[in-house]
Design a protein around this motif. Sequence first.
Motif, PDB file in Angstrom:
ATOM      1  N   VAL A   1       0.831  -1.204   0.000  1.00  0.00           N
ATOM      2  CA  VAL A   1       0.000   0.000   0.000  1.00  0.00           C
ATOM      3  C   VAL A   1       0.865   1.253   0.000  1.00  0.00           C
ATOM      4  CG1 VAL A   1      -1.746   1.306   1.262  1.00  0.00           C
ATOM      5  CG2 VAL A   1      -1.885  -1.193   1.157  1.00  0.00           C
ATOM      6  N   THR A   2       1.836   1.297   0.908  1.00  0.00           N
ATOM      7  CA  THR A   2       2.689   2.484   0.993  1.00  0.00           C
ATOM      8  C   THR A   2       3.661   2.576  -0.172  1.00  0.00           C
ATOM      9  OG1 THR A   2       4.219   1.251   2.416  1.00  0.00           O
ATOM     10  CG2 THR A   2       2.516   2.569   3.504  1.00  0.00           C
ATOM     11  N   SER A   3       4.081   1.424  -0.661  1.00  0.00           N
ATOM     12  CA  SER A   3       5.066   1.449  -1.749  1.00  0.00           C
ATOM     13  C   SER A   3       4.478   2.007  -3.035  1.00  0.00           C
ATOM     14  CB  SER A   3       5.625   0.040  -1.999  1.00  0.00           C
ATOM     15  OG  SER A   3       4.595  -0.848  -2.415  1.00  0.00           O
ATOM     16  N   VAL A   4       3.165   1.855  -3.224  1.00  0.00           N
ATOM     17  CA  VAL A   4       2.533   2.394  -4.429  1.00  0.00           C
ATOM     18  C   VAL A   4       2.682   3.902  -4.473  1.00  0.00           C
ATOM     19  CG1 VAL A   4       0.319   2.798  -5.572  1.00  0.00           C
ATOM     20  CG2 VAL A   4       0.898   0.508  -4.778  1.00  0.00           C
ATOM     21  N   LEU A   5       2.344   4.572  -3.360  1.00  0.00           N
ATOM     22  CA  LEU A   5       2.441   6.029  -3.331  1.00  0.00           C
ATOM     23  C   LEU A   5       3.897   6.489  -3.335  1.00  0.00           C
ATOM     24  CD1 LEU A   5      -0.407   6.998  -0.818  1.00  0.00           C
ATOM     25  CD2 LEU A   5      -0.451   7.037  -3.317  1.00  0.00           C
ATOM     26  N   GLN A   6       4.764   5.752  -2.655  1.00  0.00           N
ATOM     27  CA  GLN A   6       6.176   6.124  -2.643  1.00  0.00           C
ATOM     28  C   GLN A   6       6.774   6.034  -4.045  1.00  0.00           C
ATOM     29  OE1 GLN A   6       7.894   3.504   0.270  1.00  0.00           O
ATOM     30  NE2 GLN A   6       7.127   4.692   2.026  1.00  0.00           N
TER      31      GLN A   6
ATOM     32  N   SER B   1       5.233   8.817  -6.351  1.00  0.00           N
ATOM     33  CA  SER B   1       5.622  10.197  -6.067  1.00  0.00           C
ATOM     34  C   SER B   1       6.863  10.624  -6.844  1.00  0.00           C
ATOM     35  CB  SER B   1       5.858  10.377  -4.562  1.00  0.00           C
ATOM     36  OG  SER B   1       6.937   9.551  -4.136  1.00  0.00           O
ATOM     37  N   SER B   2       7.698   9.665  -7.209  1.00  0.00           N
ATOM     38  CA  SER B   2       8.921  10.002  -7.957  1.00  0.00           C
ATOM     39  C   SER B   2       8.857   9.521  -9.404  1.00  0.00           C
ATOM     40  CB  SER B   2      10.139   9.380  -7.256  1.00  0.00           C
ATOM     41  OG  SER B   2       9.996   7.969  -7.165  1.00  0.00           O
ATOM     42  N   LEU B   3       7.673   9.087  -9.831  1.00  0.00           N
ATOM     43  CA  LEU B   3       7.515   8.547 -11.180  1.00  0.00           C
ATOM     44  C   LEU B   3       7.527   9.661 -12.221  1.00  0.00           C
ATOM     45  CD1 LEU B   3       6.832   6.031 -12.964  1.00  0.00           C
ATOM     46  CD2 LEU B   3       4.427   6.635 -12.633  1.00  0.00           C
TER      47      LEU B   3
ATOM     48  N   ALA C   1      -2.059   7.430  -9.685  1.00  0.00           N
ATOM     49  CA  ALA C   1      -1.338   7.227  -8.424  1.00  0.00           C
ATOM     50  C   ALA C   1      -0.390   8.386  -8.154  1.00  0.00           C
ATOM     51  CB  ALA C   1      -0.570   5.908  -8.466  1.00  0.00           C
ATOM     52  N   ARG C   2       0.257   8.903  -9.201  1.00  0.00           N
ATOM     53  CA  ARG C   2       1.156  10.053  -9.039  1.00  0.00           C
ATOM     54  C   ARG C   2       0.360  11.286  -8.587  1.00  0.00           C
ATOM     55  NH1 ARG C   2       5.721  12.651 -11.430  1.00  0.00           N
ATOM     56  NH2 ARG C   2       5.788  14.693 -10.380  1.00  0.00           N
ATOM     57  N   ALA C   3      -0.822  11.471  -9.161  1.00  0.00           N
ATOM     58  CA  ALA C   3      -1.660  12.613  -8.780  1.00  0.00           C
ATOM     59  C   ALA C   3      -2.125  12.488  -7.329  1.00  0.00           C
ATOM     60  CB  ALA C   3      -2.859  12.717  -9.715  1.00  0.00           C
ATOM     61  N   VAL C   4      -2.495  11.280  -6.918  1.00  0.00           N
ATOM     62  CA  VAL C   4      -2.915  11.059  -5.532  1.00  0.00           C
ATOM     63  C   VAL C   4      -1.741  11.278  -4.584  1.00  0.00           C
ATOM     64  CG1 VAL C   4      -3.741   9.329  -3.877  1.00  0.00           C
ATOM     65  CG2 VAL C   4      -4.799   9.499  -6.140  1.00  0.00           C
ATOM     66  N   ALA C   5      -0.555  10.828  -4.986  1.00  0.00           N
ATOM     67  CA  ALA C   5       0.635  11.024  -4.151  1.00  0.00           C
ATOM     68  C   ALA C   5       0.914  12.505  -3.945  1.00  0.00           C
ATOM     69  CB  ALA C   5       1.837  10.338  -4.795  1.00  0.00           C
TER      70      ALA C   5
END
Length: 259
Positions: free
Chosen positions: A172-177, A180-182, A195-199
């Motif tokens: 779960v946490t790794s998806v946003l992590q 965020s740098s994608l 996912a990048r927008a949600v991060a």
Amino acid sequence: MSTKLLLLNAGPTGSEILKNVVLPGVGSFEICDDHIVSESDLGNNFFVTAADLNRPRAQVVTEWMLEMNSDVTGTFLVKRPSDVIAKDISYVNGFNLVVATQLVEPSLSALAKHCQEHAIPLLVLHSFGLFGYLRLQIPDHTIIDSKPDTPFHDLRLASPFPELQDAIPDEVTSVLQYASSLAVTPTTPSFWVLARAVAEFVTSHDSLPLSGHVPDMTAFTHTYIALQQIYVRQAAADCDEVLATVESLLTTAGGDPKR
């Protein structure tokens, strides 16, 4: 505060209602009724007898009520209720409960409007043989349930404490992590763009976008609807912000922002 009850029309329905509050001790009451006891009353009103013929019904019923409970005080007014409402409706302001029986329009609407404006509880009854109806009009009355059936659950998912943080699956946490740098490109899958927008939203607000869901709870209908609308509006605003970020990322990457 002791109850001061006003009964409009002391027919069989009104008399029975008054009896049921006089016996346990209502405080005080007044009957407003212009009828004179007739033979028709003898067949349907328990509180009049043949000896009461040709006497004011308001006076007769008052006397019987006072005999049932000496701690209650009662008075009567021999006037037609509809005339009182039309000519001197402020008369009802001296009471904190009004019981209206067999009252018809337009008197009933005028009485209801006045009681609503002056926060006086109004009980309306009308009987038709074996049928009838009862309506209650009261001011707003707040009730606080000390033991609600639906307790509030605060799971702290958006701001987890250390033990909860350790319990959340790494996926779960790794998806946003990761997101965020994608670096978004025109060919980046929609899931990862979102996912990048949600991060980015989480970074800006320190919380996930609001879902807009409000659980069932004990509340006034208008209060619940107002609260629900607040959450729906905020959820829509959060959604718009995430979508705007998606479009910005795709535009910057040279892709189609509306894909």
